[in-house]
Scaffold this motif. Structure first.
Motif, PDB file in Angstrom:
ATOM      1  N   PHE A   1      -5.196   9.580   2.184  1.00 15.47           N
ATOM      2  CA  PHE A   1      -5.774   8.276   1.891  1.00 15.47           C
ATOM      3  C   PHE A   1      -4.651   7.277   1.640  1.00 15.47           C
ATOM      4  CE2 PHE A   1      -5.948  10.734  -2.116  1.00 15.47           C
ATOM      5  CZ  PHE A   1      -5.225   9.929  -3.003  1.00 15.47           C
ATOM      6  N   THR A   2      -5.033   6.017   1.562  1.00 17.89           N
ATOM      7  CA  THR A   2      -4.099   4.931   1.275  1.00 17.89           C
ATOM      8  C   THR A   2      -4.519   4.277  -0.029  1.00 17.89           C
ATOM      9  OG1 THR A   2      -3.811   4.530   3.638  1.00 17.89           O
ATOM     10  CG2 THR A   2      -3.147   2.752   2.161  1.00 17.89           C
TER      11      THR A   2
ATOM     12  N   THR B   1     -11.914  17.326   6.617  1.00 21.89           N
ATOM     13  CA  THR B   1     -10.902  17.383   7.662  1.00 21.89           C
ATOM     14  C   THR B   1      -9.899  18.482   7.337  1.00 21.89           C
ATOM     15  OG1 THR B   1     -11.085  14.986   7.976  1.00 21.89           O
ATOM     16  CG2 THR B   1      -9.123  16.033   8.868  1.00 21.89           C
TER      17      THR B   1
ATOM     18  N   ALA C   1      -8.375   3.584   0.531  1.00 28.66           N
ATOM     19  CA  ALA C   1      -8.871   3.360   1.891  1.00 28.66           C
ATOM     20  C   ALA C   1      -8.551   4.575   2.749  1.00 28.66           C
ATOM     21  CB  ALA C   1      -8.212   2.105   2.483  1.00 28.66           C
ATOM     22  N   ASP C   2      -9.246   4.687   3.850  1.00 30.97           N
ATOM     23  CA  ASP C   2      -8.984   5.727   4.845  1.00 30.97           C
ATOM     24  C   ASP C   2      -9.100   7.141   4.290  1.00 30.97           C
ATOM     25  OD1 ASP C   2      -8.279   3.620   6.594  1.00 30.97           O
ATOM     26  OD2 ASP C   2      -6.196   3.711   5.945  1.00 30.97           O
TER      27      ASP C   2
ATOM     28  N   HIS D   1      -1.998  12.650   6.519  1.00 24.31           N
ATOM     29  CA  HIS D   1      -2.554  11.517   5.764  1.00 24.31           C
ATOM     30  C   HIS D   1      -3.866  11.916   5.079  1.00 24.31           C
ATOM     31  CE1 HIS D   1      -3.592   7.336   4.883  1.00 24.31           C
ATOM     32  NE2 HIS D   1      -4.808   7.630   5.298  1.00 24.31           N
TER      33      HIS D   1
ATOM     34  N   ARG E   1      -9.961  10.818   4.034  1.00 27.26           N
ATOM     35  CA  ARG E   1     -10.236  11.795   5.099  1.00 27.26           C
ATOM     36  C   ARG E   1     -10.972  12.998   4.523  1.00 27.26           C
ATOM     37  NH1 ARG E   1      -5.455  13.509   8.423  1.00 27.26           N
ATOM     38  NH2 ARG E   1      -7.133  14.219   9.764  1.00 27.26           N
TER      39      ARG E   1
ATOM     40  N   ASP F   1      -4.271   0.865  -1.922  1.00 29.63           N
ATOM     41  CA  ASP F   1      -3.934  -0.545  -1.735  1.00 29.63           C
ATOM     42  C   ASP F   1      -3.728  -1.186  -3.101  1.00 29.63           C
ATOM     43  OD1 ASP F   1      -4.084  -0.571   1.078  1.00 29.63           O
ATOM     44  OD2 ASP F   1      -6.273  -0.663   0.965  1.00 29.63           O
TER      45      ASP F   1
ATOM     46  N   SER G   1       0.833  -1.195   0.000  1.00 34.01           N
ATOM     47  CA  SER G   1       0.000   0.000   0.000  1.00 34.01           C
ATOM     48  C   SER G   1       0.870   1.248   0.000  1.00 34.01           C
ATOM     49  CB  SER G   1      -0.956  -0.001   1.188  1.00 34.01           C
ATOM     50  OG  SER G   1      -0.242   0.044   2.389  1.00 34.01           O
TER      51      SER G   1
ATOM     52  N   GLU H   1       0.827   5.226   1.270  1.00 31.95           N
ATOM     53  CA  GLU H   1       0.223   6.284   2.080  1.00 31.95           C
ATOM     54  C   GLU H   1       0.369   7.596   1.310  1.00 31.95           C
ATOM     55  OE1 GLU H   1      -1.132   5.978   5.281  1.00 31.95           O
ATOM     56  OE2 GLU H   1      -0.937   3.821   5.003  1.00 31.95           O
TER      57      GLU H   1
END
Length: 151
Positions: free
Chosen positions: A147-148, A138, A132-133, A145, A135, A150, A2, A4
């Motif tokens: 997003f990730t 925000t 994934a993840d 961070h 945000r 994958d 993955s 970041e």
């Protein structure tokens, strides 16, 4: 494996669908997030470590050492500024670290020229389900961070 992806600019994250350009809002080039930048002169930084694959004053692509490519677009239709108000700090082909300064620009000046300053951050040629993840809504500063990806 993955990847970041960090924020290239400071501001408020939002969905790509909020970008006033169908290429981004419809995720034609890939999924991701957008950032409504804070005003004033600022540095846009590399969202990932890797190699600068594409470099324009208003946009750049970093191919991550883990394989994915991330596009950062500084504002919408800012290509029409022909580089005015943007200062490059790297060259195409350079290896960069996450958080390294790539471009200095001023979102307030972009808006003064009549262009949106929103910044899409896109995982090129990725599938939405590979992110994934995310945000959304925000406050972020460069390097936070987003997003990730994958693989």
């Amino acid at each position: 494996m993955s990847t970041e992806v960090g924020s290239p600019v400071a501001g408020l994250t939002t969905a790509l669908s909020d970008v006033p350009d169908p290429v981004f809002s419809q995720a034609m080039v890939g999924p991701g997030l957008a950032i409504k930048p804070s005003g004033g002169e600022a540095d846009a930084v590399a969202p990932v470590a890797g190699q600068v694959a594409t470099l324009h004053p208003h946009a750049f692509v970093i191919v991550a050492s883990t394989g994915g490519a991330v596009l950062v677009h500084l504002g919408i239709d800012t290509v029409k500024l022909k580089g005015e108000g943007f200062t490059l700090h790297v060259a195409k082909g350079d290896s960069v670290e996450a958080g390294q300064k790539i471009v200095t620009w001023n979102p307030t000046e972009v808006e003064a020229h009549g262009y949106a300053s929103i910044c899409p951050v896109v995982a090129l040629e990725a599938q939405a389900e590979s992110l994934a993840d995310l945000r959304e809504d925000t406050q972020v500063v460069p390097g936070d961070h987003l997003f990730t990806i994958d693989a």
